[in-house]
Design an enzyme around this catalytic site. Structure first.
Site, PDB file in Angstrom:
ATOM      1  CB  CYS A 162      -0.894  -0.018   1.241  1.00 59.63           C
ATOM      2  SG  CYS A 162      -1.760   1.539   1.499  1.00 59.63           S
ATOM      3  CB  VAL A 195      -3.995  -0.123   6.115  1.00 59.15           C
ATOM      4  CG1 VAL A 195      -4.518  -1.071   7.161  1.00 59.15           C
ATOM      5  CG2 VAL A 195      -3.823  -0.806   4.769  1.00 59.15           C
ATOM      6  CD  GLU A 212      -8.310   9.159   5.123  1.00 58.88           C
ATOM      7  OE1 GLU A 212      -7.497   9.472   4.233  1.00 58.88           O
ATOM      8  OE2 GLU A 212      -9.306   8.457   4.912  1.00 58.88           O
ATOM      9  CB  SER A 213      -1.593   8.250   4.281  1.00 57.04           C
ATOM     10  OG  SER A 213      -2.207   8.827   3.145  1.00 57.04           O
TER      11      SER A 213
END
Ligand code: GSH
Length: 191
Positions: free
Chosen positions: A10, A50, A62-63
């Protein structure tokens, strides 16, 4: 110690991995199988996605928000410039990252015209990086971390050549000199 709910493939998780590494933080990793997600991940993140970072019962998905959280929680070394204009520029790149990632995912799905649309985005990055060394301006930081996971995957997994984008190529090389990004490139090579 933070826990990262992670998935190796990811690119959003890669943002968190790189930021954690740049901060020199030790963290636990809980690898989530995205093709057979555990039901409990929805308790951590209602979307079931993720990355998620958990720290002392504080759970954050939330990156882009995770990167900002890590920056504020662990200010050193800084990944946002001191100068407000450069900080705003970095945030603008992050806010508009869909412009880049939409054609990336379209290309991955094999959609007609996607390669051309991704080329346009690479040309846009190239023009920006020809004018200044890093996406956020004078210094490496969150904006670079926000984009490099897709650029590495486009190059190494989708066979996108960066030859026509010399400033992007030089930027990638400069990024790969950083252990945090080199580790991500190794991970991508093993996918
Ligand atoms: N906006 C989210 C996107 C995260 C995301 O899409 N993660 C993917 C893996 S790369 C995921 O969990 N996909 C599972 C799904 O969409 O159900 C972020 O920035 O963290």
């Amino acid at each position: 110690m933070p826990t990262l709910y992670d998935a190796a493939r990811c690119p959003y998780c890669a943002r968190a991995r790189i930021a954690l590494a740049e901060k020199g933080l030790e963290y636990d990793v809980l690898e989530i199988d995205l093709s057979d997600r555990p039901q409990w991940i929805y308790e951590k993140n209602s979307t079931g996605r993720v990355p998620v970072v958990e720290e002392e019962a504080w759970v954050l998905p939330e990156s882009a928000v995770i990167m900002e959280y890590l920056e504020e929680r662990y200010p050193e070394p800084a990944l946002l410039a001191a100068d407000p204009s450069d900080r705003a520029l970095a945030r603008l790149w992050i806010f508009r990252h869909d412009d880049f990632t939409k054609p990336y995912y379209a290309l991955r799905r094999g959609e007609d015209g996607a390669a051309g649309r991704l080329d346009e985005q690479l040309a846009r990055l190239d023009a920006a990086l020809a004018a200044r060394p890093w996406l956020g301006g004078a210094e490496y930081g969150l904006a670079d971390i926000a984009y490099v996971p897709w650029v590495l995957r486009a190059r190494d997994m989708l066979g996108v050549s960066l030859e026509r984008y010399p400033a992007v190529g030089a930027w990638v090389e400069a990024l790969l000199a950083r252990p945090a990004v080199a580790a991500e490139a190794e991970l991508v090579a093993a996918l």
